[in-house]
Design an enzyme around this catalytic site. Sequence first.
Site, mmCIF file in Angstrom:
data_model
loop_
_atom_site.group_PDB
_atom_site.id
_atom_site.type_symbol
_atom_site.label_atom_id
_atom_site.label_comp_id
_atom_site.label_asym_id
_atom_site.label_seq_id
_atom_site.Cartn_x
_atom_site.Cartn_y
_atom_site.Cartn_z
ATOM 1 C CG ASP A 1 -1.948 -1.154 1.198
ATOM 2 O OD1 ASP A 1 -1.870 -1.996 0.297
ATOM 3 O OD2 ASP A 1 -2.800 -1.216 2.110
ATOM 4 C CE LYS B 1 -4.075 -4.366 1.161
ATOM 5 N NZ LYS B 1 -4.758 -3.348 1.973
ATOM 6 C CB CYS C 1 -2.153 -2.960 5.189
ATOM 7 S SG CYS C 1 -3.878 -2.378 5.101
HETATM 8 C C1 VGL Z 1 -4.643 0.573 5.779
HETATM 9 C C2 VGL Z 1 -6.279 1.328 7.195
HETATM 10 C C3 VGL Z 1 -7.221 1.235 6.195
HETATM 11 C C4 VGL Z 1 -3.198 0.235 5.583
HETATM 12 C C5 VGL Z 1 -5.576 0.483 4.764
HETATM 13 O O1 VGL Z 1 -2.735 0.194 4.418
HETATM 14 O O2 VGL Z 1 -2.507 -0.037 6.605
HETATM 15 N N1 VGL Z 1 -5.017 0.991 6.994
HETATM 16 N N2 VGL Z 1 -6.856 0.811 4.982
#
Ligand code: VGL
Length: 212
Positions: free
Chosen positions: A16, A114, A159
């Site tokens: 991410d 995702k 994540c």
């Molecule tokens: C994430 C919260 C919501 C992350 C993704 O990438 O850690 N955290 N969506």
Amino acid sequence: MPDIRPTDSDCLVVIDLQNDFIPGGALAVPGGDTVVPVIDDLLDRFDHVVASQDWHPAGHFSFASAQPEVQPYDTIAAAYGPQTVWPDHCVQGTEGADFHPDFRIERAELILRKGYRREIDSYSAFFENDRETPTGLAGYLRERGFKRLFFCGLATDFCVRWSVEDAVKEGFDTVLIEDACRAIDLDGSLNAALAAMDAAGAIRIASSEIAA
Ligand code: VGL
Ligand code: ZN
């Protein structure tokens, strides 16, 4: 001393690394920008790289804005258990969902999206937050013959943590590159995440331990 030499059965997994998780973004991770050059350097040390991309439809149920009477970072009861609600982030097709402009996404052999089911969040790149819906990543990585996975990216305590724990469960040798990650750190969630990853059997290293 750099003593880890990635081989053909090793894969770097970048979690991410998207604009919304960088300071200035909708769900900024403190210091999130500082991992970009560290990861850029790592990209040259691995033959194989995959990346995950948080990819929510507008109005995703994990957005505080989609729930009555809650604030971002509150916890709600989802059908599958407790779920933190977040500022709107990583909406499909928006600039916030794009990879950081200095992340050489062209090095990724796979981009795993995702969080696209409106009623299920997905922190882990392997299983959605109901803990039973697979994303397909484990099968992909096994079929590619990877044995050891190295994790980096954002955020350490959400994540990255959930992906690392699932990687161990899926039978991969699992390594967290600690200085190539940053945490959101809600109520001690960073320390809890590090303890959980250690207990799961992942190992933690510094990026300097990987040979160029
Ligand atoms: C994430 C919260 C919501 C992350 C993704 O990438 O850690 N955290 N969506
Ligand atoms: Zn998300």
